[in-house]
Design a protein around this motif. Sequence first.
Motif, PDB file in Angstrom:
ATOM      1  N   ARG A  80      61.067 -31.437 -57.661  1.00 46.20           N
ATOM      2  CA  ARG A  80      59.799 -31.934 -58.185  1.00 46.20           C
ATOM      3  C   ARG A  80      59.897 -32.019 -59.699  1.00 46.20           C
ATOM      4  O   ARG A  80      60.416 -31.107 -60.347  1.00 46.20           O
ATOM      5  CB  ARG A  80      58.652 -30.997 -57.800  1.00 46.20           C
TER       6      ARG A  80
ATOM      7  N   VAL B 174      58.324 -36.419 -56.506  1.00 46.54           N
ATOM      8  CA  VAL B 174      58.463 -35.352 -55.521  1.00 46.54           C
ATOM      9  C   VAL B 174      59.477 -35.782 -54.470  1.00 46.54           C
ATOM     10  O   VAL B 174      59.406 -36.899 -53.942  1.00 46.54           O
ATOM     11  CB  VAL B 174      57.116 -35.034 -54.846  1.00 46.54           C
TER      12      VAL B 174
ATOM     13  N   GLU C  60      54.306 -37.780 -61.369  1.00 44.66           N
ATOM     14  CA  GLU C  60      55.038 -36.780 -60.604  1.00 44.66           C
ATOM     15  C   GLU C  60      56.052 -37.455 -59.687  1.00 44.66           C
ATOM     16  O   GLU C  60      55.748 -38.474 -59.051  1.00 44.66           O
ATOM     17  CB  GLU C  60      54.041 -35.959 -59.781  1.00 44.66           C
TER      18      GLU C  60
ATOM     19  N   LYS D 126      51.794 -40.174 -58.258  1.00 45.24           N
ATOM     20  CA  LYS D 126      52.910 -39.498 -57.596  1.00 45.24           C
ATOM     21  C   LYS D 126      53.818 -40.501 -56.903  1.00 45.24           C
ATOM     22  O   LYS D 126      53.361 -41.333 -56.107  1.00 45.24           O
ATOM     23  CB  LYS D 126      52.373 -38.490 -56.579  1.00 45.24           C
TER      24      LYS D 126
ATOM     25  N   GLU E  76      56.553 -40.322 -54.263  1.00 43.25           N
ATOM     26  CA  GLU E  76      57.018 -39.368 -53.258  1.00 43.25           C
ATOM     27  C   GLU E  76      58.174 -39.989 -52.486  1.00 43.25           C
ATOM     28  O   GLU E  76      58.045 -41.078 -51.905  1.00 43.25           O
ATOM     29  CB  GLU E  76      55.879 -38.997 -52.314  1.00 43.25           C
TER      30      GLU E  76
END
Length: 754
Positions: free
Chosen positions: A671, A685, A683, A721, A723
């Motif tokens: 992360r 992740v 972010e 984010k 991901e």
Amino acid sequence: MQKVKLLIIIFIFPLLGIGCVCQDQKTPVDYVNAYIGNISHLLVPTYPTVHLPNSMLRVYAQRLDYTGDRLNGLPLFLIGHRGGFAFNLSPYQGDASGLKPVVAYEYDQEVVKPYYYSVLLDSLNARVKYAPSHQSAVYEIDFNNHADSYLILNSKEGNLKVAGNTISGDQPIGKEDKAYIYLETEVAPVSSGILSEQGMDQKVSGGSCVVLKFPKEVRVMKIRYGISFISSEQARKNLYREIEGYNVDSVAQIGRNIWNEKLNKISVQSHDEDQKTVFYTSIYRVCERPVCISEDGYYYSGFDKKVHNDNGVPFYTDDWFWDTFRAAHPLRVIMDPAVEQDMLSSYIRMAEERDNYWMPTFPVVTGDNHSMNSNHGVATFVDAYNKGLRNFNLSKAYEACKTAITEKTLIPWSDAKAGVLDEFYLKNGYFPSLVPGEQETVEEVNSFERRQPVAVTLGTVYDEWCLSQIAKALDKKEDYQYFLHRSLNYKKIFNPATKFFHPKDSRGNFIEPFDYRYSWGVGFRDAYDENNGWIYRWDLLHNIADLVSMIGGNQSFIDELERMYYTPLGQNRVHFYSQNADHTGNVGQFSMANEPCLHIPYLYNYAGAPWRTQKRVRRLLEQWFRNDVMGVPGDEDGGGLSAFVAFSSLGFYPITPGLPMYVIGSPVFERSVIKLDNGKTFEIVCKNYAPQNKYIQSATLNGKVWNKSWFSHEELEKGGKLELIMGEYPNKSWASLPESIPPSFEMVENRDSL
């Protein structure tokens, strides 16, 4: 009593970041290992530099190299990335007959932190501690011998003066430029004088090398000093503004906090401590340059040799665009957009302060160094502007970049006005090569650096594309079309038979015979520059889609990339590297050691095979960037290679400065969180994270299915984010469709369609 000792230990260790620190107590700066890369593979190593982010004052231990067992005095002021030291400080104990301008010490127990330095001078039996501020620093020297103590300050060819417990003076650093110092000791000396070949003369208070003598009872010598490019008086002001006393620990604590504030802009999560060390050390390296030389609102300009009011905008210099435009400046756009804009404004000022209004190529304290080839300052401006930065004058930047590209010669390492070779380039669209055996007739061409015709052509067509993009933003329609058209001239030197960029003579003929591995000259400079034809085959940053097409389409493009990695050097390494010591960090013909190579591992994305980029980038990071003294494969160049490591560790890379987007690789961290200046966070992740799970199975961006191998800077700035679902085996279908491929040449105008 035991409780008191424990409290002391708990207080001191976090203060300086020295000693055994538990994992959960470590802050980002504790991961910085300044020794990474201190032993070079062939050319210039990294240095264990002690400095605050982008600060004027930088030092490192003066020794022959990492394995050198003597320190040559103590450092005071590093001028430029490799420019040497302006002043040298040598503590000494013993008979006055042993005084020397620079004392060589045996040493041990060295500790280097970005904000702190300590060492045991065992031949002197003294402990040294040091901590810097931005334009001042403090030393503490703890003697264990009971003897007369001396302090020697050497300025080489400069002029120093002693007054009581103070020394002030200067050191020439160029034909018209000087560095200044103001130094004072906590305890007044009992005598002082100049040092010459005849010894210490106490009747004279000034010279290039001065000595202060202290009584035997002085066991701890405390010294503080300020530096300046303006005057000794300004150096004194810089010292008093930044450091009140002589406490090394308190100055180190302030520096530690400054570094953590900087490094905390990106937080990463991983169980691999080495990965964190390599990552944060890379950001530390990027923060070494450029440096802010504003002093109380004024700065000395090496471009017109005058002192200027900075009008509230700090002035930066010491930047090598050829190395830093690709990744270091784009990283700063994300981490420190305000600082990046101040830097860009500084470069405009440099153009204004010189007679010809040219954007500099390698700005340093003494002016423009005119190193390498091309004029890539233009890339930093268009990249910043297209990523939303507006706090600089784009119109002035455009004129300065345009004049540098069209009025200054394109000949490498030259500041001459455009001449016959430039006229040829303007008319024919490529820089001409000499035929083997043909003698150079153009006086401006450096006998060692040569013409570098392919590198100059490819670098300049990219610069012209950057100009076209700025012209478009400024609504200069004719300039936009003109430079956009010229940016396609790479086709003139593309050899359709070999599918390589190939040097061409002034009659329009490709040079034959020609070997892309070895041809030709030292550093391949008669054709390329510091890299061979295999590397420059891919150096078409602004129109990668066309490069894919010219090489034969997706599969041919992939096959040729792979062929580069498994084509051997074909020579004994001694012979190969004697021709080009820059071409290290090899995987076949690929070199991880030099900036024109940085984007190449990401090119698979443009042919619909991002899984190959994921594999290659992770492997290159593991092979060549490690937590050890040889953990950098080539010249680090003040952030050039380090920015590649930082981006690639996060999992994306700015492959085309000027296009506001990033190509996705494979994150090394579970992360990562980027704290943006607008208060938002971006972010990254990795789900199903494991070190071996390097392949992206699927992705979402802010909850939306993401089947593209890139994302825009606008998406990053919005926060959110990314991901990634990771796996041990490649998903060859993810982001493999034509609509998944990153943009080239132009980006779609409708941001909603990204």
